[in-house]
Design an enzyme around this catalytic site. Structure first.
Site, mmCIF file in Angstrom:
data_model
loop_
_atom_site.group_PDB
_atom_site.id
_atom_site.type_symbol
_atom_site.label_atom_id
_atom_site.label_comp_id
_atom_site.label_asym_id
_atom_site.label_seq_id
_atom_site.Cartn_x
_atom_site.Cartn_y
_atom_site.Cartn_z
ATOM 1 C CD GLU A 54 28.620 59.480 44.786
ATOM 2 O OE1 GLU A 54 28.870 58.322 45.157
ATOM 3 O OE2 GLU A 54 27.824 59.756 43.876
ATOM 4 C CE LYS A 116 28.496 55.060 43.362
ATOM 5 N NZ LYS A 116 27.850 56.375 43.186
ATOM 6 C CD GLU A 165 25.510 50.828 41.990
ATOM 7 O OE1 GLU A 165 25.982 51.734 42.704
ATOM 8 O OE2 GLU A 165 25.511 50.850 40.747
ATOM 9 C CG ASN A 186 22.148 52.861 41.215
ATOM 10 O OD1 ASN A 186 21.305 53.761 41.195
ATOM 11 N ND2 ASN A 186 23.340 52.988 40.682
ATOM 12 C CD GLU A 216 24.289 52.388 45.799
ATOM 13 O OE1 GLU A 216 24.856 51.509 46.452
ATOM 14 O OE2 GLU A 216 24.501 52.597 44.579
ATOM 15 C CB SER A 217 20.462 56.684 42.298
ATOM 16 O OG SER A 217 21.831 56.431 42.085
#
Length: 261
Positions: A54, A116, A165, A186, A216-217
């Site tokens: 990203e 995004k 998400e 997420n 994610e994250s």
């Protein structure tokens, strides 16, 4: 009003104003609107560890991350390092991104690009296609099941893949709509910004195999990715780990070395 509610209110007003200045018809006349899109899902499946790397300048949770690296340098570095796809944040107020970033990313790479953004309106999907995206993000916390279904159908009609998400089982149930290609879990709570990989671990077995699973994250080590891959995740959306370094592409290359060795 929490941060997610504030972002949604700002985004609705932003889209309302944009529609007055740039009508959908104008977006459909751009050169990129008619290009053949590239499958992010297929690109992730082709990699042992599919990284969606990203471009991210700042965030509400961390403020400034990296304001110095150009989009072109970051994206070309990610491609050279072996990313499966690129994620470009286009929200301006909270993340310092723009549609110009998306356009520059598209001009730099042939990899699939995810826009995004806080998607609330079909207009934003047309924007994504017109500026060179191949896939779009829908955030279940912002949308009803009906809205997810409607936007996913519109994206599919535009030739865009859909990543939804989620943060919990209720959002997962809402996300399982026709036209959805990928489910992203997420690990960051968007209301509190707390991060826990238990979110990905706990939801993995509930995601049907028809949907490619993306975590994610909060990802920062090879061990975490190996563990999550064992849970069924084929994609990993990562930005902050690389963008906080002086050269994000070199950071991604170093991160992938033990995974691909």
């Amino acid at each position: 009003m929490n941060i997610l509610d504030r972002i949604a209110a700002d985004k609705k007003e932003e889209v309302r104003l944009k529609k007055k200045v740039v009508p959908v018809e104008s977006l459909r006349e751009t050169a990129l609107f008619v290009r053949d899109t590239v499958s992010l899902k297929t690109a992730l499946q082709a990699k042992r560890f599919g990284i969606v790397a990203e471009h991210k300048r700042r965030s509400p949770s961390r403020a400034v991350i990296n304001q110095d690296c150009s989009v072109q340098k970051v994206v070309s570095g990610y491609e050279k390092a072996g990313a499966a796809g690129i994620s470009v944040l286009t929200d301006g107020k909270y993340f310092g991104g723009s549609l110009e970033d998306l356009l520059l990313a598209r001009a730099t790479t042939g990899l699939p690009i995810l826009r995004k953004e806080f998607m609330l309106d079909a207009y934003q999907l047309t924007e994504a296609r017109a500026y060179g995206a191949d896939a779009i993000l829908l955030i279940a916390a912002l949308l009803s099941p009906g809205q997810i279904a409607e936007l996913a159908a519109e994206a599919q009609a535009l030739g865009l893949e859909v990543l939804v998400e989620i943060h919990n089982a209720l959002e997962l149930e809402a996300a399982l709509q026709p036209g959805v290609d990928m489910i992203g879990v997420n690990n960051r709570n968007l209301k509190t910004f707390e991060v826990s990989l238990d979110t990905s671990r706990n939801l993995a077995s509930s995601i049907p195999d028809a949907y490619l699973k993306i975590s994610e994250s909060g990802l920062g080590s090879a061990h975490q990715l190996q563990e999550l891959k064992a849970c069924g995740y084929q994609g990993f959306l990562m930005g902050e780990s690389f963008m906080k370094e002086q050269d994000p592409g070199i950071a991604l290359s170093a991160f992938l070395k033990p995974l691909n060795g």
